[in-house]
Scaffold this motif. Structure first.
Motif, short mmCIF file in Angstrom:
data_model
loop_
_atom_site.label_atom_id
_atom_site.label_comp_id
_atom_site.label_asym_id
_atom_site.label_seq_id
_atom_site.Cartn_x
_atom_site.Cartn_y
_atom_site.Cartn_z
N TYR A 191 2.09 17.23 13.11
CA TYR A 191 1.36 16.34 12.82
C TYR A 191 2.16 14.96 13.70
O TYR A 191 2.15 13.95 13.15
CB TYR A 191 1.24 15.66 11.41
CG TYR A 191 0.52 16.75 10.67
CD1 TYR A 191 -0.87 16.72 10.90
CD2 TYR A 191 1.12 17.42 9.43
CE1 TYR A 191 -1.66 17.68 10.04
CE2 TYR A 191 0.12 18.38 8.72
CZ TYR A 191 -1.22 18.39 9.10
OH TYR A 191 -1.94 19.18 8.22
N LYS A 231 8.35 13.77 5.21
CA LYS A 231 6.86 13.81 4.93
C LYS A 231 6.31 12.39 4.85
O LYS A 231 6.71 11.91 3.82
CB LYS A 231 6.53 14.52 3.50
CG LYS A 231 7.09 15.90 3.72
CD LYS A 231 6.70 16.71 2.25
CE LYS A 231 7.05 18.12 2.38
NZ LYS A 231 6.62 18.98 1.00
N THR A 275 3.18 10.12 4.76
CA THR A 275 1.73 10.19 4.73
C THR A 275 0.98 8.90 4.80
O THR A 275 1.66 7.68 4.58
CB THR A 275 1.38 10.84 3.46
OG1 THR A 275 1.96 10.09 2.25
CG2 THR A 275 1.77 12.12 3.20
N LYS A 280 -4.14 6.92 1.02
CA LYS A 280 -5.69 7.60 0.98
C LYS A 280 -6.73 6.31 0.68
O LYS A 280 -7.77 6.15 1.11
CB LYS A 280 -5.75 8.48 -0.43
CG LYS A 280 -5.63 7.87 -1.84
CD LYS A 280 -5.74 9.28 -2.76
CE LYS A 280 -5.64 8.83 -4.01
NZ LYS A 280 -4.18 8.17 -4.34
N GLU A 291 -5.99 15.17 6.82
CA GLU A 291 -5.12 16.32 6.27
C GLU A 291 -4.06 16.16 5.48
O GLU A 291 -3.36 15.31 5.75
CB GLU A 291 -4.92 17.19 7.63
CG GLU A 291 -6.09 17.88 8.39
CD GLU A 291 -5.85 19.40 8.56
OE1 GLU A 291 -6.53 20.09 9.11
OE2 GLU A 291 -4.48 19.79 8.31
N SER A 292 -4.00 16.87 4.60
CA SER A 292 -2.63 16.94 3.56
C SER A 292 -2.16 18.18 3.75
O SER A 292 -2.45 18.70 4.68
CB SER A 292 -3.11 16.52 2.03
OG SER A 292 -3.86 17.83 1.56
N GLU A 293 -1.12 18.52 3.04
CA GLU A 293 -0.46 19.88 3.18
C GLU A 293 -1.10 21.16 2.89
O GLU A 293 -1.28 21.91 3.85
CB GLU A 293 0.73 19.69 2.41
CG GLU A 293 1.87 20.98 2.99
CD GLU A 293 3.22 20.46 2.40
OE1 GLU A 293 4.01 21.36 2.70
OE2 GLU A 293 3.54 19.29 1.69
N SER A 342 -7.83 20.30 3.68
CA SER A 342 -8.61 19.24 4.78
C SER A 342 -9.93 18.64 4.16
O SER A 342 -10.73 19.44 3.68
CB SER A 342 -9.12 20.40 5.88
OG SER A 342 -9.53 19.73 7.15
N GLU A 379 -6.06 12.28 -2.09
CA GLU A 379 -4.48 12.62 -1.94
C GLU A 379 -4.02 11.78 -0.59
O GLU A 379 -5.06 11.82 0.25
CB GLU A 379 -3.98 13.89 -1.81
CG GLU A 379 -4.69 14.95 -1.05
CD GLU A 379 -4.14 16.18 -1.12
OE1 GLU A 379 -2.89 16.59 -1.45
OE2 GLU A 379 -5.07 17.51 -0.92
N ASP A 380 -2.99 11.50 -0.30
CA ASP A 380 -2.56 10.79 0.89
C ASP A 380 -2.38 11.74 2.15
O ASP A 380 -1.47 12.84 1.67
CB ASP A 380 -1.33 10.06 0.63
CG ASP A 380 -1.39 9.07 -0.43
OD1 ASP A 380 -2.46 8.55 -0.60
OD2 ASP A 380 -0.15 8.67 -0.87
N PRO A 381 -3.00 11.52 3.20
CA PRO A 381 -3.12 12.70 4.17
C PRO A 381 -1.93 12.37 5.24
O PRO A 381 -1.54 10.98 5.22
CB PRO A 381 -4.28 12.54 4.94
CG PRO A 381 -4.59 10.95 4.70
CD PRO A 381 -4.01 10.55 3.40
N TYR A 382 -1.45 13.57 5.90
CA TYR A 382 -0.59 13.31 7.03
C TYR A 382 -1.09 12.60 8.31
O TYR A 382 -0.50 11.93 9.19
CB TYR A 382 0.17 14.39 7.37
CG TYR A 382 0.94 15.29 6.64
CD1 TYR A 382 2.25 14.56 6.02
CD2 TYR A 382 0.82 16.25 5.73
CE1 TYR A 382 3.08 15.20 5.11
CE2 TYR A 382 1.63 17.03 4.87
CZ TYR A 382 2.77 16.40 4.72
OH TYR A 382 3.95 16.82 3.42
#
Length: 260
Positions: free
Chosen positions: A63, A80, A82, A85, A105-107, A110, A141-144
Motif C-alpha cells: 500500500y 499500519k 489508515t 473511514k 481496502e482494510s487488512e 475490500s 473500518e479505516d482503510p489503508y
C-alpha cells in the motif's frame, strides 16, 4: 546491500510474471547475503506470491508504505497507517457523478462501489471479505488505501475534495485512476523504517523503480535506478536509467553489472 525493488514495471514483466533470468539473478544475490525488500502500492495478498517465489524473509512494503511488516513474523513491529473511514464516506458522497469506481481496502476486507475488472490484477478479491455497494453505507473500518476512477475533467475538483490535512491525493500517471494516501507514509518512509530496524544505512541501499510513487524510495538509497520503461517522469536527475526495460530483464541485467 539492501535492495529495495518496486513490483509492477520493475520486478515484473508486462504479463505480471518474474522472468526466469530475473529470478535466477535475485536468488543468487540472496544466497550471497544481500537483502531484498519488495515495495508496491499493491496489497500484501498480491505481493506474497512473488515474495514466496523468491524465498524472502525480509519486510514487505505494501500500500505504498501504509503497511510495512514481515509476513509470519510478529516480532517485527509493523507500520499500519489508515485513513479515517468517516472522511472516505464523506468523500464518496461528495463525488457522486464524478467517480465511477471506488475501492477502499482494510487488512481483511475490500469495500467497492462495483466490481472493477482492471483492479482485479492488482487488488484481487479472492480470499478477502468483499462488500459491494455505496461506500457511505458499507464502509465500517479505516482503510489503508482508497482508489478512485474518474475522467480527467474532474481532476482538480476531486483533488480539492480529497486533499485534507494529512491526507493526500495522487493521480496514477497515464491512467483514469487515482488514490488517497497518508502524508508521511510512502515507499521512502517505509524504506527508512526498515533501514532503521535492520541497522542498514542509506549508503548500503540501492533502489529500483519506474513511477512517481517510487521517487521517495529512490531518494532514500545510495543510488536510485529508474527503469528504461519509466512512466514519463520528467525530473529524474541523479537517478541511473537502466539500459533495458522490465520486459528485457532490465532489473536483473543492471544488478549483474553492479555485482558481477
Amino acid at each position: 546491500m539492501l535492495l529495495a525493488i518496486d513490483v509492477d514495471g520493475t520486478l515484473l514483466r508486462s504479463d505480471l510474471t518474474i522472468s526466469r533470468y530475473t529470478h535466477q539473478v535475485l536468488k543468487g544475490l540472496i544466497d550471497d547475503g544481500h537483502k531484498i525488500v519488495l515495495c508496491s502500492g499493491r496489497p500484501p495478498r498480491s505481493m506474497l506470491p512473488f515474495y514466496e517465489a523468491l524465498g524472502l524473509d525480509t519486510p514487505l512494503i505494501s500500500y505504498n508504505g501504509a503497511l510495512v511488516y514481515i509476513p509470519g513474523n510478529p516480532s517485527f513491529e509493523p507500520i499500519k497507517a489508515t485513513i479515517d473511514k468517516e472522511f472516505v464516506k464523506e468523500l464518496f458522497a461528495r463525488t457522486r457523478g464524478m467517480v465511477t469506481s471506488m475501492v477502499a481496502e482494510s487488512e481483511f476486507a475490500s469495500y467497492t462501489l462495483r466490481h472493477d475488472s482492471y483492479l482485479d490484477h492488482y487488488f484481487p478479491y479472492k480470499g478477502m471479505k468483499y462488500i459491494e455497494g455505496p461506500l457511505d453505507e458499507t464502509l465500517d473500518e479505516d482503510p489503508y488505501i482508497v482508489l478512485m476512477r474518474h475522467v480527467h475533467k474532474y481532476d482538480d475538483e476531486i483533488n480539492r475534495l480529497a486533499t485534507r490535512e494529512n491526507i493526500l491525493h495522487r493521480h496514477w500517471r497515464n491512467s483514469f485512476y487515482s488514490e488517497l494516501y497518508i502524508q508521511g507514509h510512502d515507499k521512502g518512509a517505509g524504506l527508512q523504517y526498515i533501514q532503521d530496524r535492520l541497522g542498514i544505512s542509506k549508503e548500503e541501499t540501492l533502489a529500483f523503480g519506474d513511477s512517481d510513487n517510487d521517487i521517495p524510495m529512490l531518494l532514500n538509497a545510495k543510488q536510485g535506478y529508474l527503469m528504461k520503461n519509466h512512466k514519463g517522469l520528467n525530473n529524474h536527475e541523479g537517478f541511473i536509467l537502466t539500459k533495458r526495460t522490465n520486459d528485457q530483464d532490465g532489473l536483473a541485467l543492471t544488478l549483474k553489472e553492479i555485482f558481477g
